[in-house]
Scaffold this active site. Structure first.
Site, PDB file in Angstrom:
ATOM      1  N   ASP A  97       7.906 -47.818 -36.352  1.00 29.14           N
ATOM      2  CA  ASP A  97       9.241 -47.474 -36.852  1.00 29.14           C
ATOM      3  C   ASP A  97      10.057 -46.893 -35.702  1.00 29.14           C
ATOM      4  OD1 ASP A  97      11.346 -46.365 -38.798  1.00 29.14           O
ATOM      5  OD2 ASP A  97       9.862 -47.164 -40.172  1.00 29.14           O
ATOM      6  N   ASP A 116       5.642 -45.949 -27.016  1.00 31.27           N
ATOM      7  CA  ASP A 116       6.991 -46.503 -27.164  1.00 31.27           C
ATOM      8  C   ASP A 116       6.988 -47.961 -26.743  1.00 31.27           C
ATOM      9  OD1 ASP A 116       9.945 -46.489 -27.427  1.00 31.27           O
ATOM     10  OD2 ASP A 116       9.853 -46.784 -25.247  1.00 31.27           O
ATOM     11  N   HIS A 136      14.266 -42.261 -39.366  1.00 35.13           N
ATOM     12  CA  HIS A 136      13.600 -43.092 -40.370  1.00 35.13           C
ATOM     13  C   HIS A 136      12.078 -43.026 -40.257  1.00 35.13           C
ATOM     14  CE1 HIS A 136      12.445 -46.920 -42.406  1.00 35.13           C
ATOM     15  NE2 HIS A 136      13.488 -46.642 -43.171  1.00 35.13           N
ATOM     16  N   THR A 153       2.380 -25.216 -50.223  1.00 32.88           N
ATOM     17  CA  THR A 153       3.789 -25.509 -50.470  1.00 32.88           C
ATOM     18  C   THR A 153       4.298 -26.484 -49.410  1.00 32.88           C
ATOM     19  OG1 THR A 153       4.552 -23.649 -49.109  1.00 32.88           O
ATOM     20  CG2 THR A 153       4.122 -23.208 -51.446  1.00 32.88           C
ATOM     21  N   ALA A 246       7.361 -58.985 -44.669  1.00 26.52           N
ATOM     22  CA  ALA A 246       6.832 -58.988 -46.039  1.00 26.52           C
ATOM     23  C   ALA A 246       6.492 -60.383 -46.534  1.00 26.52           C
ATOM     24  CB  ALA A 246       7.846 -58.332 -46.982  1.00 26.52           C
ATOM     25  N   VAL A 251      -0.268 -59.755 -45.818  1.00 28.51           N
ATOM     26  CA  VAL A 251       0.403 -58.457 -45.878  1.00 28.51           C
ATOM     27  C   VAL A 251       0.536 -58.026 -47.335  1.00 28.51           C
ATOM     28  CG1 VAL A 251       2.609 -57.281 -45.510  1.00 28.51           C
ATOM     29  CG2 VAL A 251       1.669 -58.768 -43.740  1.00 28.51           C
ATOM     30  N   SER A 299      11.486 -48.515 -48.078  1.00 29.49           N
ATOM     31  CA  SER A 299      10.956 -47.880 -46.861  1.00 29.49           C
ATOM     32  C   SER A 299      10.116 -46.663 -47.222  1.00 29.49           C
ATOM     33  CB  SER A 299      12.100 -47.460 -45.939  1.00 29.49           C
ATOM     34  OG  SER A 299      12.669 -48.576 -45.300  1.00 29.49           O
TER      35      SER A 299
END
Length: 461
Positions: A97, A116, A136, A153, A246, A251, A299
């Site tokens: 991502d 990266d 994102h 929490t 997709a 997948v 997402s």
């Protein structure tokens, strides 16, 4: 319509509750109440080993905490029930991502490594790449495996004890000069080589087809026993049809539902490759700066399923990727709106994590979401071996040339026209003469008619 949606939601919640009751019973090999009518009956030869006894929660969990109260999927998808067996320890989820940000240290030591692929981020993949929606990847990672605070929490992921890999990509619109398809292909391979058990892809290309380099990259993941999860895409983002990744065979594609279990109109799309549904509306996640924010879309649905896959892998380390996917889809909760299995809108149904972890499910020999290797063999014809050159089955024989034509023995009569005289003399002459004769006859007839008319006129005073 509102009443119908309410009734459908009640039916779904009832079915999920029933599955949780049956799934929570240890050492009882029964078919979950959520199974489809044609589910194969259980047998000693075809089923897996019984799920280990539930163990106490390894860390505190406070459901009344304001943040965790907003994570309605923890109870709706029976994730808390599954936590009695495992929280994903020892499993690694790779997030391809924008990069998993430091987020104020909320991930602790969960992010084990990173890389990266864009050429504009930091080497460890932890610096969010891009200008728009750069957080994102952090949101996605938090839903999948945020560890939560020690006091029970704060935001907690589906698999809070799983490890994370951060692979940062430069999406179109960033300053990256590396082609996006190349970034994804290299990111997939790096994730596999660095221990990924599950790969999450919360993006779409909005096209059915994909770059050929992805064939090799996704096959590399499958051959190394990695579960690949992808988001279906969102209508509100302009995705009218499911696009790659997709659409790639093998997948597990995730569509989105609202809090009542109905397919989301804006925060999801539909297509025949959808395998399972998870919440995609009114989600919360951790932003790159460490703040808890709200968001929508598949997402967020995809990492819920990726976390569930991590829990299954932790509870059943003997299973390969195909059987992890099979457990997720075969224990999914069907909804009244489904007309077939898989359904183009709901796939196999709604995610039930507790059933996926605890139920007895027959094993499979192949990935139920398709075979990419076979797809490549059939559809990538350009890569297939060339047809062999045709070979002669008999030796040709030489044929002697024909003898030259003999000249005519008698000369033609000078009174008869020849071909040349007709072609270059008679025919052109006729072509010029006949129209001239017709014109002359026409002029003569016209002159006679004029003289006749003059003779008939009566003089006037």
């Amino acid at each position: 319509m509102t009443r119908l949606r309410m009734l459908s939601g009640i039916a779904v919640l009832t079915a999920m509750a029933a599955s949780a009751i049956l799934g929570a019973a240890p050492a009882v090999a029964v078919t979950p109440a959520t199974a489809f009518a044609d589910t194969v009956p259980q047998s000693n030869a075809a089923t897996e080993a019984e799920t280990p006894e539930p163990t106490p929660l390894p860390i505190p969990d406070d459901p009344s905490d304001p943040v965790r109260a907003k994570e309605y999927w923890l109870d709706g998808a029976k994730i808390r029930d599954a936590w009695r067996v495992t929280r994903g320890k020892g499993v690694t989820i790779a997030v391809l991502d924008t990069g998993i940000g430091e987020a104020g240290g909320v991930f602790g030591s969960a992010v084990k490594d990173g890389k990266d692929m864009s050429g504009v981020g930091t080497a460890d993949g932890r610096t969010p790449v891009g200008v728009i929606n750069r957080g994102h990847g952090t949101l996605v990672a938090s839903v999948a495996a945020a560890p939560g605070k020690p006091d029970g929490t704060g935001m907690i992921g589906v698999a809070p004890r799983a490890n994370l890999l951060s692979i940062s990509l430069g999406f179109p619109g960033t300053s990256s000069t590396v082609p996006f398809s190349e970034q994804v292909a290299e990111g997939m391979k790096w994730a596999v080589d660095n221990g990924a058990d599950v790969i999450n892809l919360s993006f779409t290309t909005n096209t059915l087809d994909w770059d050929k380099s992805w064939d090799e990259a996704f096959l590399y993941a499958y051959e190394h026993d990695v579960v690949v999860i992808a988001a279906a895409g969102n209508r509100d983002s302009g995705t009218s049809i499911i696009g790659a990744p997709a659409t790639i065979p093998g997948v597990l594609t995730v569509g989105g539902v609202d809090q009542t279990g109905m397919a989301s109109r804006g925060a999801s799309t539909q297509g025949i490759t959808i395998g399972i549904m998870a919440p995609s509306e009114s989600l919360v996640g951790i932003a790159a700066d460490g703040q808890v924010v709200g968001w929508d879309g598949t997402s967020g649905a995809a990492p819920i399923v990726a976390g569930a896959a991590a829990l299954v892998r932790a509870a059943h380390p003997e299973l390969d990727a195909a059987n992890v996917i099979n457990r997720l889809i075969k224990t999914a909760v069907p909804v009244p709106e489904m007309r077939e299995k898989p359904d183009p809108l709901y796939g196999y149904g709604l995610l039930d994590v507790n059933a996926a972890v605890t139920a007895s499910v027959p094993k499979v020999d192949a990935n139920p979401m398709g075979d990419l290797k076979e797809w490549v063999r059939v559809y990538r014809r350009a890569d297939a071996p060339k047809d062999p050159e045709p070979q002669a089955t008999a030796t040709p024989e030489a044929v002697p040339p024909l003898p030259p034509a003999e000249p005519p023995t008698e000369a033609g009569s000078p009174l008869l026209p020849t071909t040349e005289s007709l072609r270059y003399g008679t025919l052109p002459l006729l072509a010029l003469t006949v129209p001239g004769i017709l014109v002359a006859l026409g002029v003569t007839a016209a002159a006679r008619r004029i003289r006749t008319e003059r003779g008939r006129r009566t003089p006037t005073p």
